[in-house]
Scaffold this motif. Sequence first.
Motif, PDB file in Angstrom:
ATOM      1  N   ALA A  71      23.849   4.977  17.207  1.00  0.00           N
ATOM      2  CA  ALA A  71      22.400   5.147  17.029  1.00  0.00           C
ATOM      3  C   ALA A  71      21.691   3.798  17.023  1.00  0.00           C
ATOM      4  CB  ALA A  71      22.123   5.895  15.728  1.00  0.00           C
ATOM      5  N   ASN A  72      22.302   2.805  16.392  1.00  0.00           N
ATOM      6  CA  ASN A  72      21.685   1.484  16.335  1.00  0.00           C
ATOM      7  C   ASN A  72      21.577   0.870  17.733  1.00  0.00           C
ATOM      8  OD1 ASN A  72      20.652  -0.719  14.605  1.00  0.00           O
ATOM      9  ND2 ASN A  72      22.383  -1.851  15.464  1.00  0.00           N
ATOM     10  N   ARG A  73      22.628   1.034  18.537  1.00  0.00           N
ATOM     11  CA  ARG A  73      22.569   0.526  19.914  1.00  0.00           C
ATOM     12  C   ARG A  73      21.472   1.228  20.709  1.00  0.00           C
ATOM     13  NH1 ARG A  73      28.250   0.524  19.297  1.00  0.00           N
ATOM     14  NH2 ARG A  73      28.401   2.597  20.273  1.00  0.00           N
ATOM     15  N   ALA A  74      21.374   2.551  20.523  1.00  0.00           N
ATOM     16  CA  ALA A  74      20.338   3.307  21.230  1.00  0.00           C
ATOM     17  C   ALA A  74      18.950   2.860  20.783  1.00  0.00           C
ATOM     18  CB  ALA A  74      20.522   4.800  20.984  1.00  0.00           C
ATOM     19  N   PHE A  75      18.805   2.595  19.485  1.00  0.00           N
ATOM     20  CA  PHE A  75      17.525   2.119  18.962  1.00  0.00           C
ATOM     21  C   PHE A  75      17.156   0.771  19.571  1.00  0.00           C
ATOM     22  CE2 PHE A  75      15.354  -0.698  16.020  1.00  0.00           C
ATOM     23  CZ  PHE A  75      14.205   0.013  15.739  1.00  0.00           C
ATOM     24  N   GLU A  76      18.096  -0.165  19.547  1.00  0.00           N
ATOM     25  CA  GLU A  76      17.827  -1.500  20.083  1.00  0.00           C
ATOM     26  C   GLU A  76      17.466  -1.430  21.564  1.00  0.00           C
ATOM     27  OE1 GLU A  76      17.821  -4.392  18.425  1.00  0.00           O
ATOM     28  OE2 GLU A  76      18.742  -3.867  16.508  1.00  0.00           O
TER      29      GLU A  76
END
Length: 226
Positions: A71-76
């Motif tokens: 999720a963090n990668r997708a957010f970034e």
Amino acid sequence: MIRLVVLDMAGTTVADDGLVEQAFIQAVGEVGIAESAVAGMLDHVRRTMGESKITVFRHLLGGDEDLAQQANRAFEQAYAARVADGDCREIDGAEAAIRQLRGAAVKVALTTGFAERTQTQILDALGWGGLADLTLTPGQAGRGRPHPDMVLTALLRLGIDDVREIATVGDTAYDVRSGRSAGASIVAGVLTGAHGRAALAEAGATHILESVRELPELVLSAKEDL
């Protein structure tokens, strides 16, 4: 005297314009979070603005590290795409304030809860390469806000001798708590971002400013007084 100012980015020196929430909604959708759960998650995101983003995802996703990282990668990636599309601008007067501080021999560090790559993309989009003496992310300092790690890392890297020679500035309660934990003399909140006057005051802000434009006057007058 104040010899170092540690400045937050999104909401303090860089306009947010809803980009964090938009990127979050896209990210949780990509990892399969039901739309019915998103509103409650957004409430937590708003309350914890300023905190390291991976920490937020770990909390929201029940400690599932693989899912949180995804999720963090997708957010970034979602945030970076918006920056690349031109949805990135400075808070009015931010660059001038930083230049005025540095012109008065005050060192400036820019910090963020984003990953290093995203921070670099924001700086490049604004043409701010080399504007500050130092840029930091949680991954470079140890822990994100509300911990004092980024503030204290800036102190060490920039050769400041005393935490009382630091001023911190941010738009969230987490920024304020970080500055207080670090022992900074000035822990200023600004009203251009996520949290309002009451939340900043409750967190322990020593000063509350309408915007970063007011910062040089505060810091340089304190520099003279001390």
